[in-house]
Enzyme design. Sequence first.
Site, PDB file in Angstrom:
ATOM      1  N   ASP A 270     -11.945   5.153  -2.635  1.00 44.82           N
ATOM      2  CA  ASP A 270     -12.101   3.986  -3.260  1.00 44.82           C
ATOM      3  C   ASP A 270     -13.049   3.695  -4.337  1.00 44.82           C
ATOM      4  OD1 ASP A 270     -11.656   2.335  -0.968  1.00 44.82           O
ATOM      5  OD2 ASP A 270     -12.581   3.200   0.788  1.00 44.82           O
TER       6      ASP A 270
ATOM      7  N   ASP B  52       0.304  -1.313   0.082  1.00 44.25           N
ATOM      8  CA  ASP B  52       0.217  -0.040  -0.057  1.00 44.25           C
ATOM      9  C   ASP B  52       0.585   1.098   0.103  1.00 44.25           C
ATOM     10  OD1 ASP B  52      -3.452  -0.394   0.599  1.00 44.25           O
ATOM     11  OD2 ASP B  52      -0.902  -1.782   1.443  1.00 44.25           O
TER      12      ASP B  52
ATOM     13  N   THR C 215      -6.650  -4.940   0.782  1.00 42.25           N
ATOM     14  CA  THR C 215      -5.526  -4.928   1.335  1.00 42.25           C
ATOM     15  C   THR C 215      -6.307  -6.131   2.147  1.00 42.25           C
ATOM     16  OG1 THR C 215      -5.482  -2.578   0.869  1.00 42.25           O
ATOM     17  CG2 THR C 215      -4.778  -4.204   2.640  1.00 42.25           C
TER      18      THR C 215
END
Length: 307
Positions: free
Chosen positions: A244, A50, A121
């Site tokens: 998102d 990330d 994730t």
Amino acid sequence: MAQSACLLSRIMASSVSASVRAGKIIRDVMTHGGLNIVDKGKNDLQTEADRCAQRCIIASLSHQFPNITIIGEEGSTNCEVPSDWIVTEADQEVLEFKLPAHLEEIDPKDVCVWVDPLDGTSEYTQGLVEHVTVLVGVAIGRTAIGGVIHQPYYKNTENEILGRTLWGINGAGFGGFTPSAPPNGKKIITTTRSHSDCNVEAAINALSPDEVLRVGGAGYKVILLMEGKAHAYVMASKGCKRWDTCAPEAILHAVGGILTDFYGDRYSYNAETKYSNDKGILATAPGQNHQWYLNNIPYEVKQKLGQ
């Protein structure tokens, strides 16, 4: 890069190239095994992938477009970025794509780019890598206009090369994939895999689906809609953020689908907006009756999101 191309085309073309590089970083971190997982909160993990993927994307876009706003999920970083992470190339197909007149002249100060460097994730840490996407959304003013979704682990059957990139510009067109319609006579809903609760289940049950696909990542769920594998994406919790949904919303609208909150309103993506999508996510595939889903999500479900 073709400097003659308009600003939006250049941002989108650079975002495509940067997301591909970020995808390689994500695969490299997994291969080397040093995930270095950090728990940011309930069902909210962060890995080395990330962090590194975000540094790659933000450094690349900031280098080329210093006057736009960029917001990344993993916050700001002043860490040194390896030179080979700073992408200066731009996707030629996007550069040559013809935009409508109203998108050709935009002010950099009106542009806000939302970056989720690794959407999914939790699934990534569990090895469910097909759920993983890299998301770069481009907003002009309050509206999600351009989106890039890169799938680092997508297997191209023709050449065995890993990865593919989907992109779209709302009101202009899309590339990197071929949309398909979901099957008639069924109702397939996709929803969260890691953020489920009683409110999520109440929303799903009220819609009486024939099948429920519980997968990770907003990007992957919207891909299911665009590829005809689901009719609607229903998210009745507050686990979703602007980074998102900006990119998936823009691409979905470019192919004729819809993404709104549970009241039928589109989220704002200007730099000053709040990050959390507090009023739920409802997305429908092209050709589906979005209003039917809005009407059938119980009032009590909507109310709980406001608490």
